[in-house]
Scaffold this active site. Structure first.
Site, PDB file in Angstrom:
ATOM      1  N   ASP A  18      64.263   3.101  -6.867  1.00 23.89           N
ATOM      2  CA  ASP A  18      63.857   1.775  -6.388  1.00 23.89           C
ATOM      3  C   ASP A  18      64.863   0.719  -6.860  1.00 23.89           C
ATOM      4  O   ASP A  18      65.000   0.484  -8.058  1.00 23.89           O
ATOM      5  CB  ASP A  18      62.464   1.446  -6.924  1.00 23.89           C
ATOM      6  CG  ASP A  18      61.845   0.221  -6.253  1.00 23.89           C
ATOM      7  OD1 ASP A  18      62.600  -0.688  -5.852  1.00 23.89           O
ATOM      8  OD2 ASP A  18      60.612   0.180  -6.133  1.00 23.89           O
ATOM      9  N   SER A  22      54.347  -3.357  -3.825  1.00 24.88           N
ATOM     10  CA  SER A  22      55.276  -4.326  -4.383  1.00 24.88           C
ATOM     11  C   SER A  22      54.539  -5.593  -4.841  1.00 24.88           C
ATOM     12  O   SER A  22      53.660  -5.525  -5.691  1.00 24.88           O
ATOM     13  CB  SER A  22      56.378  -4.636  -3.360  1.00 24.88           C
ATOM     14  OG  SER A  22      57.452  -5.331  -3.940  1.00 24.88           O
ATOM     15  N   HIS A  34      62.571   1.561  -2.602  1.00 23.61           N
ATOM     16  CA  HIS A  34      61.474   0.583  -2.572  1.00 23.61           C
ATOM     17  C   HIS A  34      60.713   0.762  -1.264  1.00 23.61           C
ATOM     18  O   HIS A  34      60.855  -0.007  -0.310  1.00 23.61           O
ATOM     19  CB  HIS A  34      62.030  -0.827  -2.698  1.00 23.61           C
ATOM     20  CG  HIS A  34      60.985  -1.852  -3.050  1.00 23.61           C
ATOM     21  ND1 HIS A  34      60.253  -1.788  -4.221  1.00 23.61           N
ATOM     22  CD2 HIS A  34      60.536  -2.954  -2.392  1.00 23.61           C
ATOM     23  CE1 HIS A  34      59.412  -2.809  -4.267  1.00 23.61           C
ATOM     24  NE2 HIS A  34      59.567  -3.513  -3.160  1.00 23.61           N
TER      25      HIS A  34
END
Length: 243
Positions: free
Chosen positions: A179, A125, A223
């Site tokens: 995600d 991320s 995610h």
């Protein structure tokens, strides 16, 4: 300019003689400890036991996206809208990149057997965005880059900052189709930008690893990461950082 405070980090030591290092940057609000189980799991493979994992902790920052709340972060995030047009914290990224480069240098200096080509920089991320920013601009000729569930930041500036040698870098990018935080189109669009606008080669799954960008998408993954993605990452590391 105020002097930078060195980043704190935890270490997962190698199982056998140390000949390679992975430096992995966590995501927003997390810490290096969040990825310690992944490092320990991958190390159970005898072909990856020579790798030392360095897991830095981001310092606390006020995050505009989260109403100014303070949390561990590599740079400020103002929005999660279109990455092509949004305002980005370039100063914060440059500061973090200097700190990450200090860790790379300390790894090289600490052990003669570890050169820059035996170091992989990776992240998840926000940490993966920092990985791409740092890895594509550093003077060090790293062994490769890993960017999971992320995007390529400050694209226009990166285009002018790109180090000459980086197009030979193996880059592994993974992203989930479900995600909700960093949409798949941002990850895939970033991989396409690296190839179409910056001239990186395409690496397909059958090659496992090589100079250029390998992009994998994982069905129904949010995610986060998944066993399939980590299997692919482990196989990629075996090629990029062989014993």
């Amino acid at each position: 300019m105020a002097s930078l405070q060195p980043l704190k980090y935890l270490v997962v030591p190698p199982k056998v003689k140390h000949t390679a290092t992975v430096i992995f940057l966590h995501g927003l609000g997390d810490s290096g400890a969040g990825w310690q189980p992944v490092a320990q799991m991958l190390q159970q493979d005898p072909a990856l036991g020579h790798i030392k994992w360095v897991l830095p902790h981001a310092p606390p920052k006020h995050i505009t996206l989260n109403l100014g709340m303070e949390m561990p972060a590599w740079y400020d995030i103002k929005s999660l809208t279109n990455i092509d047009t949004r305002e980005e914290d370039q100063a914060g990224m440059l500061s973090t990149a200097r700190s990450v480069n200090e860790i790379i240098t300390s790894e090289i200096d600490a052990l003669p057997d570890v050169s820059a080509s035996r170091i992989v920089l990776g992240g998840f991320s926000q940490g993966a965005a920092m990985t791409l920013f740092t890895g594509l601009t550093t003077e060090r000729k790293l062994g490769g880059l890993v960017a999971l569930s992320s995007y390529l930041p400050v694209r226009d500036r990166l285009k002018s900052m790109l180090s000459e040698h980086v197009k030979k870098l193996p880059i592994f990018m993974g992203h989930g189709t479900a995600d909700p935080m960093v949409a798949l189109r941002f990850g895939k669009g970033s991989a396409d930008y690296l190839k179409d606008q910056l001239g990186f080669l395409t690496v397909d799954s059958s090659q496992i690893a090589g100079p250029g960008v390998r992009f994998e998408q994982y069905e129904r993954m949010g995610h986060s990461t998944s066993p399939e993605e980590l299997d692919h990452l482990g196989a990629w590391l075996k090629v990029v950082l062989p014993q």
